[in-house]
Write a protein that holds these residues in place. Structure first.
Motif, mmCIF file in Angstrom:
data_model
loop_
_atom_site.group_PDB
_atom_site.id
_atom_site.type_symbol
_atom_site.label_atom_id
_atom_site.label_comp_id
_atom_site.label_asym_id
_atom_site.label_seq_id
_atom_site.Cartn_x
_atom_site.Cartn_y
_atom_site.Cartn_z
ATOM 1 N N ILE A 45 0.779 -1.232 0.007
ATOM 2 C CA ILE A 45 0.032 -0.014 -0.087
ATOM 3 C C ILE A 45 0.900 1.244 0.097
ATOM 4 N N TRP A 46 1.971 1.205 0.756
ATOM 5 C CA TRP A 46 2.897 2.461 1.136
ATOM 6 C C TRP A 46 3.575 2.864 -0.535
ATOM 7 N N MET A 47 3.801 1.627 -1.303
ATOM 8 C CA MET A 47 4.456 1.699 -2.680
ATOM 9 C C MET A 47 3.772 2.436 -3.652
ATOM 10 N N TYR A 48 2.352 2.201 -3.442
ATOM 11 C CA TYR A 48 1.372 2.800 -4.421
ATOM 12 C C TYR A 48 1.323 4.261 -3.871
ATOM 13 N N GLU A 49 1.433 4.430 -2.640
ATOM 14 C CA GLU A 49 0.957 5.809 -1.960
ATOM 15 C C GLU A 49 2.189 6.759 -2.348
ATOM 16 N N ASP A 50 3.493 6.151 -2.104
ATOM 17 C CA ASP A 50 4.635 6.708 -1.986
ATOM 18 C C ASP A 50 4.979 7.571 -3.803
ATOM 19 N N LEU A 51 4.387 6.408 -4.590
ATOM 20 C CA LEU A 51 4.518 6.915 -5.973
ATOM 21 C C LEU A 51 3.481 7.951 -6.461
ATOM 22 N N GLY A 52 2.602 8.305 -5.456
ATOM 23 C CA GLY A 52 1.464 9.265 -5.709
ATOM 24 C C GLY A 52 0.377 8.586 -6.408
ATOM 25 N N LEU A 53 0.335 7.382 -6.493
ATOM 26 C CA LEU A 53 -0.643 6.615 -7.457
ATOM 27 C C LEU A 53 -2.164 6.601 -6.728
ATOM 28 N N ILE A 54 -1.975 6.494 -5.480
ATOM 29 C CA ILE A 54 -3.348 6.456 -4.863
ATOM 30 C C ILE A 54 -4.308 7.781 -5.184
ATOM 31 N N SER A 55 -3.529 9.004 -5.232
ATOM 32 C CA SER A 55 -4.271 10.167 -5.262
ATOM 33 C C SER A 55 -4.495 10.462 -6.700
ATOM 34 N N LYS A 56 -3.384 9.926 -7.354
ATOM 35 C CA LYS A 56 -3.703 10.309 -8.864
ATOM 36 C C LYS A 56 -5.052 9.505 -9.529
ATOM 37 N N PHE A 57 -5.219 8.401 -9.234
ATOM 38 C CA PHE A 57 -6.158 7.596 -9.700
ATOM 39 C C PHE A 57 -7.495 7.225 -8.945
ATOM 40 N N HIS A 58 -7.426 8.291 -7.765
ATOM 41 C CA HIS A 58 -8.385 8.293 -6.833
ATOM 42 C C HIS A 58 -9.035 6.741 -6.299
ATOM 43 N N ILE A 59 -7.743 5.998 -5.887
ATOM 44 C CA ILE A 59 -7.833 4.671 -5.326
ATOM 45 C C ILE A 59 -8.350 4.810 -4.049
ATOM 46 N N SER A 60 -9.587 3.985 -3.805
ATOM 47 C CA SER A 60 -10.002 3.958 -2.280
ATOM 48 C C SER A 60 -9.177 2.814 -1.479
ATOM 49 N N MET A 61 -8.930 3.435 -0.377
ATOM 50 C CA MET A 61 -7.953 2.624 0.432
ATOM 51 C C MET A 61 -8.441 1.149 0.709
ATOM 52 N N ASP A 84 6.088 -14.331 -1.520
ATOM 53 C CA ASP A 84 7.335 -13.585 -1.264
ATOM 54 C C ASP A 84 8.017 -13.282 -2.441
ATOM 55 N N HIS A 85 8.098 -14.069 -3.597
ATOM 56 C CA HIS A 85 8.574 -13.379 -4.884
ATOM 57 C C HIS A 85 7.915 -12.359 -5.388
ATOM 58 N N ALA A 86 6.859 -12.577 -5.315
ATOM 59 C CA ALA A 86 5.550 -11.372 -6.186
ATOM 60 C C ALA A 86 6.167 -10.024 -5.463
ATOM 61 N N PHE A 87 6.304 -10.173 -4.103
ATOM 62 C CA PHE A 87 6.501 -8.667 -3.208
ATOM 63 C C PHE A 87 7.659 -8.310 -3.621
ATOM 64 N N SER A 88 8.754 -9.082 -3.744
ATOM 65 C CA SER A 88 10.201 -8.712 -4.035
ATOM 66 C C SER A 88 10.472 -7.997 -5.257
ATOM 67 N N VAL A 89 9.313 -8.614 -6.235
ATOM 68 C CA VAL A 89 9.510 -8.110 -7.662
ATOM 69 C C VAL A 89 8.822 -6.738 -7.654
ATOM 70 N N MET A 90 7.664 -6.648 -7.073
ATOM 71 C CA MET A 90 7.159 -5.182 -7.093
ATOM 72 C C MET A 90 7.991 -4.491 -6.347
ATOM 73 N N HIS A 91 8.641 -4.678 -5.081
ATOM 74 C CA HIS A 91 9.467 -3.670 -4.573
ATOM 75 C C HIS A 91 10.624 -3.269 -5.518
ATOM 76 N N HIS A 92 11.182 -4.064 -6.217
ATOM 77 C CA HIS A 92 12.335 -3.716 -7.107
ATOM 78 C C HIS A 92 11.908 -2.552 -8.220
ATOM 79 N N ALA A 93 10.552 -2.873 -8.574
ATOM 80 C CA ALA A 93 9.904 -1.809 -9.497
ATOM 81 C C ALA A 93 9.714 -0.480 -9.053
#
Ligand SMILES: Cc1nc2ccc(C(=O)N[C@]34C[C@H]5C[C@H](C[C@H](C5)C3)C4)cc2n2c(-c3ccccc3Cl)nnc12
Ligand SMILES: [Mg+2]
Ligand SMILES: [Zn+2]
Length: 342
Positions: A45-61, A84-93
């Motif tokens: 959730i933080w990664m979407y937030e930190d890249l400003g995507l939650i507000s940009k695309f009006h995503i409800s929490m 765990d693999h999926a999370f580590s992949v998203m983290h690198h992106a």
């Protein structure tokens, strides 16, 4: 079991800061696998937030939490191709987006497509590869073998299913045209995770490294997204030796289980799946030399900030060469001795 309400409950805005994880969370050296399970959900959730995507695309929490929990539930528990693999992949992106300032080069739509493709790219993986689907005439093969990339087409189909589950569509507030474009990007990015496909576009990626990125070219933008996806999929190779070594144990545990199954089915497994014939250090050296390193080299050519990552992959390759010498000096390869990996 984590209930979505108690996650949403305790994410007051002030708490959504980097410090809640680790001050290196947004650095290339950070090992995402070290985060505990509950924090992995919050970190998505933080990664979407930190890249400003939650507000940009009006995503409800609530929708975002529900979506992440559904994606996590969509993963099975093979040794390697799991949550765990999926999370580590998203983290690198996320690291690429943040440290290479991709938001100057790519649109927010392309970035949310990349991040979402990463977390979903292996959903419902069974711990067997595309060759196994075709050879065993699996249900997935009957669905997709005529188009190729059997598993990757299934991962995308599962992603669409999750997004169509009520309360899970994080793109629900997008304009129709943007929604269609995002799904199309996610499809092509997930299809790019088939290593065979990556090898086919490698000449175009090398060309990109040589002649530079032309961001007004749609093809170049898709090539960059595919490269970011592959770099993220293989990102365990960009961390310290402990991570790389542990990942190999998980991958070959999965590969050899497939080979054992193929033997029981009366089929001869490929060397990479055969615990009696495979020499893990040699296979790792081949994979890093011919697949991983060239991909990271292109990204390092395009972005100077990424050179430190390329150099860490080089260091891991050197370490594998030492391990190989040690392995061979002990006589015939016996993969149970992977534990000797210092
Ligand atoms: C460390 C490491 N080693 C890996 C060694 C080998 C292969 C691999 O699929 N090889 C190939 C080699 C040729 C051409 C095609 C089809 C087959 C013949 C089999 C690919 C993957 C490896 N891999 C991955 C990874 C990335 C994407 C999907 C699945 C996986 Cl497992 N992520 N990390 C690693
Ligand atoms: Mg995959
Ligand atoms: Zn993957």
């Amino acid at each position: 079991k984590v209930d979505k309400d108690d996650i949403v409950g305790n994410i007051p805005d002030k708490q959504l800061t980097l410090q809640q994880f680790d001050e290196n969370f947004d650095k290339f050296c950070y090992p995402p696998r070290s985060l505990c399970p509950d924090h992995k959900i919050k970190a998505c959730i933080w990664m979407y937030e930190d890249l400003g995507l939650i507000s940009k695309f009006h995503i409800s929490m609530h929708t975002l939490v529900h979506f992440i929990l559904m994606v996590r539930k969509g993963y099975r528990e093979p040794p390697y191709h799991n949550w765990d693999h999926a999370f580590s992949v998203m983290h690198h992106a996320y690291l690429l987006a943040k440290n290479l300032e991709l938001n100057d080069k790519l649109s927010d739509l392309e970035i949310i497509a990349l991040l979402t493709a990463c977390i979903c790219h292996d959903v419902d993986h069974r711990g067997t590869n595309n060759a196994f689907q075709v050879n065993s005439k699996s249900a997935l093969a009957s669905l997709y073998s005529s188009e190729g990339s059997v598993l990757e087409r299934h991962h995308f189909a599962q992603t669409v299913c999750i997004l169509s589950t009520s309360g899970c569509n994080i793109f629900e507030n997008m304009k129709r045209k943007d929604y269609a474009q995002t799904l199309d990007l996610i499809k092509n990015i997930i299809l790019a995770t088939d290593v065979a496909t990556h090898l086919q576009i490698m000449p175009q990626l090398e060309d990109l490294a040589k002649n530079g990125l032309n961001l007004s070219s749609k093809n170049h933008r898709m090539l960059l997204l595919s490269l970011c996806m592959t770099a993220s999929d293989l990102s365990d190779q960009t961390k310290n030796w402990k991570t790389t070594k542990n990942t190999s144990k998980l991958i070959y545990k999965e590969f050899f289980s497939q080979g054992d199954l193929e033997k029981r089915m009366g089929n001869l497994p490929a060397i990479i799946n055969d615990r009696e014939r495979a020499c893990v250090p040699q296979l790792q050296i081949n994979f890093i030399e011919h697949i991983a390193l060239p991909a990271y080299k292109v990204l390092a050519n395009l972005f100077a900030e990424y050179i430190e990552v390329y150099e860490r992959v080089q260091r891991n390759l050197k370490r594998w060469r030492l391990v190989e010498k040690e392995f061979l000096s002990r006589g015939l390869p016996n993969n149970d001795s992977l534990d000797f990996l210092t």
